[in-house]
Enzyme design. Structure first.
Site, PDB file in Angstrom:
ATOM      1  N   LYS A 253       0.735  -1.007  -0.203  1.00 49.57           N
ATOM      2  CA  LYS A 253       0.032   0.146   0.016  1.00 49.57           C
ATOM      3  C   LYS A 253       1.070   1.341   0.079  1.00 49.57           C
ATOM      4  O   LYS A 253       0.724   2.331  -0.582  1.00 49.57           O
ATOM      5  CB  LYS A 253      -0.873   0.155   1.395  1.00 49.57           C
ATOM      6  CG  LYS A 253      -2.022   1.099   1.194  1.00 49.57           C
ATOM      7  CD  LYS A 253      -3.085   0.932   2.050  1.00 49.57           C
ATOM      8  CE  LYS A 253      -4.243   0.159   1.756  1.00 49.57           C
ATOM      9  NZ  LYS A 253      -5.213   0.261   2.528  1.00 49.57           N
TER      10      LYS A 253
ATOM     11  N   GLU B  25       8.432  -6.658   5.187  1.00 51.71           N
ATOM     12  CA  GLU B  25       8.805  -7.976   4.598  1.00 51.71           C
ATOM     13  C   GLU B  25       8.532  -7.641   3.034  1.00 51.71           C
ATOM     14  O   GLU B  25       9.643  -8.292   2.495  1.00 51.71           O
ATOM     15  CB  GLU B  25       7.574  -8.738   5.102  1.00 51.71           C
ATOM     16  CG  GLU B  25       7.432  -9.130   6.723  1.00 51.71           C
ATOM     17  CD  GLU B  25       6.521  -8.120   7.357  1.00 51.71           C
ATOM     18  OE1 GLU B  25       6.287  -8.710   8.506  1.00 51.71           O
ATOM     19  OE2 GLU B  25       6.272  -7.262   6.863  1.00 51.71           O
TER      20      GLU B  25
ATOM     21  N   GLY C  74      -6.776  -4.500   3.016  1.00 54.01           N
ATOM     22  CA  GLY C  74      -5.578  -5.410   2.479  1.00 54.01           C
ATOM     23  C   GLY C  74      -6.390  -6.540   2.448  1.00 54.01           C
ATOM     24  O   GLY C  74      -6.089  -7.354   1.333  1.00 54.01           O
ATOM     25  N   ARG C  75      -7.144  -7.094   3.451  1.00 53.57           N
ATOM     26  CA  ARG C  75      -7.876  -8.444   3.090  1.00 53.57           C
ATOM     27  C   ARG C  75      -9.009  -8.519   2.320  1.00 53.57           C
ATOM     28  O   ARG C  75      -9.632  -9.283   2.052  1.00 53.57           O
ATOM     29  CB  ARG C  75      -8.119  -9.019   4.615  1.00 53.57           C
ATOM     30  CG  ARG C  75      -9.028  -7.947   5.419  1.00 53.57           C
ATOM     31  CD  ARG C  75      -8.984  -8.391   6.919  1.00 53.57           C
ATOM     32  NE  ARG C  75      -9.850  -7.586   7.749  1.00 53.57           N
ATOM     33  CZ  ARG C  75      -9.235  -6.476   8.429  1.00 53.57           C
ATOM     34  NH1 ARG C  75      -8.104  -6.371   8.027  1.00 53.57           N
ATOM     35  NH2 ARG C  75      -9.900  -5.762   9.120  1.00 53.57           N
TER      36      ARG C  75
ATOM     37  N   GLU D 236      -8.656 -11.352  11.354  1.00 53.29           N
ATOM     38  CA  GLU D 236      -7.979 -10.016  11.353  1.00 53.29           C
ATOM     39  C   GLU D 236      -9.275  -8.803  11.470  1.00 53.29           C
ATOM     40  O   GLU D 236      -8.949  -8.157  12.170  1.00 53.29           O
ATOM     41  CB  GLU D 236      -7.323  -9.828  10.082  1.00 53.29           C
ATOM     42  CG  GLU D 236      -6.373  -8.389  10.269  1.00 53.29           C
ATOM     43  CD  GLU D 236      -5.340  -8.642   9.040  1.00 53.29           C
ATOM     44  OE1 GLU D 236      -4.105  -8.839   9.454  1.00 53.29           O
ATOM     45  OE2 GLU D 236      -5.696  -8.177   8.050  1.00 53.29           O
TER      46      GLU D 236
ATOM     47  N   LYS E  86       5.096  -5.331  15.143  1.00 55.82           N
ATOM     48  CA  LYS E  86       6.079  -4.869  14.111  1.00 55.82           C
ATOM     49  C   LYS E  86       7.070  -3.695  14.744  1.00 55.82           C
ATOM     50  O   LYS E  86       8.125  -3.789  14.477  1.00 55.82           O
ATOM     51  CB  LYS E  86       5.395  -4.341  13.045  1.00 55.82           C
ATOM     52  CG  LYS E  86       4.582  -5.307  12.224  1.00 55.82           C
ATOM     53  CD  LYS E  86       3.941  -4.667  11.008  1.00 55.82           C
ATOM     54  CE  LYS E  86       3.114  -5.525  10.267  1.00 55.82           C
ATOM     55  NZ  LYS E  86       2.302  -5.057   9.330  1.00 55.82           N
TER      56      LYS E  86
END
Length: 544
Positions: free
Chosen positions: A207, A213, A268-269, A354, A510
């Protein structure tokens, strides 16, 4: 108590549950009502949704439906489709439905119709994918592209990977697709070892183009590529970005002409419907990608306009709440009897956990009820030889979804008949079970005196499941199945009064990882954390 658990509707369900939990037998319900299937099943296009093998009655459904009124579900659905900022913590609209709005009706965010932008990206995806698939787009040495490598993580990986796996029969034999997501170097190294840089196209999906990662893998891919390429100009023919951040894309070295856009109202999902699905369009072609969108769009219309008692995502959601909140079931298994749906369970593991793995409601209050279940599963018949033992005879209640296609893409009919016989038998076995009398009748005279053997062969039954049976796993059908589950998750979030569209829980780890990373760059003894973390860091330094 919360407003939800203190409501008259919730208490009515609780009282109903007390009766069902101790006295209800599915086996007896089928024997006493020959029309149970007809009453407790729904169809959408060529998808049959059978929810008759559940611990419920028509009264149960009626009581659960009352929760849709107390939660103002109808209004919340309209808010989502109309671009309201229902992701309240991030103050964003939630418009994956606009990405597949095949009617092209205007959808507004901050008074701007987003459909022209969506249509522009779809047209760009078509033009680019057709050039690559036809061989018009070539690598720096003039060779055709043979391999696509999608580098992303989370929804930028799971969605495209799941769809490409599911729709492999529609792929062109001229293009292979690969997915790299794990920062473990084994993922990128073993993928690149099989490829030729002259014929490989990388899709970097991030994004803001700074996901640790993804960008670590992307930088490794770029270094690998430049070891063979004549110069950095060659990157233009081999690297494409899917991002919202033009500056970071340019800084990475990708030509902004090769940048595909999506927007902050695309979670995202829920992003496979956007340019994040470029790998899908390349692999199966844009016509099939648009069929995927069409299948989802038709479910969107069903969800938005169908009465709740005939609304498949709503019924799926309410049945899930019934088990999660009243039977205290902690997990839900998704069991596709289709090898091509091998990633479907994993995809909705993220999609559900999530979204609804939250313990604070939209008012910032701790909830006093269970929210999202643990989602898991794998394809049948493999699972039957792995974990079905626990489902049939274990101590945990595990509601299940079984999915299967009536038609296969292949031509070994004896295989498909065996597969479907198992798809049909497992929900029946979970429902019926096997009584002590039935066990004894099956045993010979010597075995009948073995009490341990008899007890071990009894199946309690009365285990709930839903079944989805559809004609064939086509792009359109897959789009519909995905959308059904997406809307189920949304409905449950609305009823639980939580925000299904942020994912704050992924951030803390993170942040801590970024603090630890510099400490791994030397051999100094670390004492700045708790004693366990210190010991693990110091042991790692010794072992490496």
């Amino acid at each position: 108590m919360s407003k939800l658990t203190n409501s008259a509707e919730w208490n009515a369900i609780e009282q109903h549950y007390q009766k069902i939990a101790t006295h209800f037998s599915m086996k007896e319900a089928f024997e006493s009502d020959k029309h149970r299937f007809k009453k407790l099943s729904l169809t959408f296009n060529d998808i049959l949704f059978d929810f008759s093998k559940n611990l419920l009655t028509e009264e149960t459904i009626s009581l659960l439906l009352a929760l849709t009124k107390t939660s103002s579900l109808k209004d919340k659905i309209e808010q989502m489709f109309n671009g309201a900022a229902i992701n309240i913590t991030e103050k964003r609209a939630v418009l994956h439905t606009a990405l597949r709005n095949r009617a092209n009706t205007p959808v507004y965010v901050d008074d701007h119709n987003v459909m022209p932008k969506i249509n522009h990206e779809l047209a760009k995806m078509r033009s680019f994918s057709e050039k690559v698939r036809s061989g018009e787009w070539r690598g720096y040495s003039g060779k055709k592209i043979t391999d696509i490598v999608n580098i992303g993580i989370g929804g930028s990986d799971l969605g495209p990977k799941m769809v490409c796996t599911a729709l492999a029969p529609y792929a062109t034999p001229k293009l292979n697709v690969h997915f790299v997501s794990n920062v473990d170097q084994a993922d990128i190294v073993t993928t690149l070892d099989k490829l030729n840089p002259e014929t490989t196209l990388f899709l970097i999906v991030s994004k803001v183009f700074n996901t640790q990662e993804t960008m670590t893998n992307a930088n490794s891919a770029r270094r690998w590529f430049l070891e063979s390429a004549p110069d950095k100009e060659a990157i233009k023919k081999h690297f494409v970005a899917v991002s919202t951040h033009r500056r970071n894309v340019i800084d990475f070295g990708i030509d902004p002409v090769n940048m595909f856009e999506f927007w902050d109202w695309v979670g995202g999902r829920y992003s496979l419907w956007s340019a994040v699905g470029l790998s899908i369009a390349l692999y199966i072609g844009m016509d099939n990608f648009e069929q995927l969108l069409e299948g989802a769009f038709e479910v969107d219309q069903h969800f938005r306009h169908t009465d709740f008692d005939k609304n498949i995502p709503v019924i799926m959601a309410l049945i899930g709440i019934w088990y999660n909140n009243f039977f205290k079931a902690e997990s839900h298994a998704i069991l596709p009897y289709a090898q091509h749906l091998s990633r479907f369970s994993a995809y909705f593991q993220q999609g559900d956990m999530e979204s609804n793995g939250k313990s604070v409601d939209i008012n910032g209050q701790q909830v006093d009820y269970s929210t999202g279940p643990i989602i898991w599963g794998q394809p049948g018949t493999n699972g039957q030889h792995a974990f079905y033992q626990l489902m049939h005879q274990g101590t945990k209640l595990i509601p299940c979804d079984f999915l299967a296609a009536a038609q296969s893409h292949y031509h070994l009919p004896e295989h498909h008949d065996i597969l479907i016989s198992n798809f049909l038998a497992q929900p029946q076995a979970l429902m019926r079970g096997k009584t002590r009398e039935e066990v004894i009748q099956e045993l010979n005279e010597i075995e009948r005196v073995d009490k341990v053997l008899i007890a071990s062969k009894i199946f309690p039954g009365n285990k709930p499941s839903n079944s989805f049976l559809f004609k064939k796993l086509t792009p359109k059908t897959l789009g519909s199945l995905i959308a059904l589950y997406e809307h189920k998750i949304f409905v449950q979030g609305v009823i639980w009064n939580i925000n299904s569209f942020d994912q704050m829980g992924v951030e803390l780890g993170k942040v801590l990882a970024k603090a630890i990373l510099p400490e791994l760059k030397n051999d100094d003894i670390i004492t700045s954390h708790d004693c366990s973390t210190n010991a693990l860091i110091n042991t790692y330094k010794t072992l490496r």
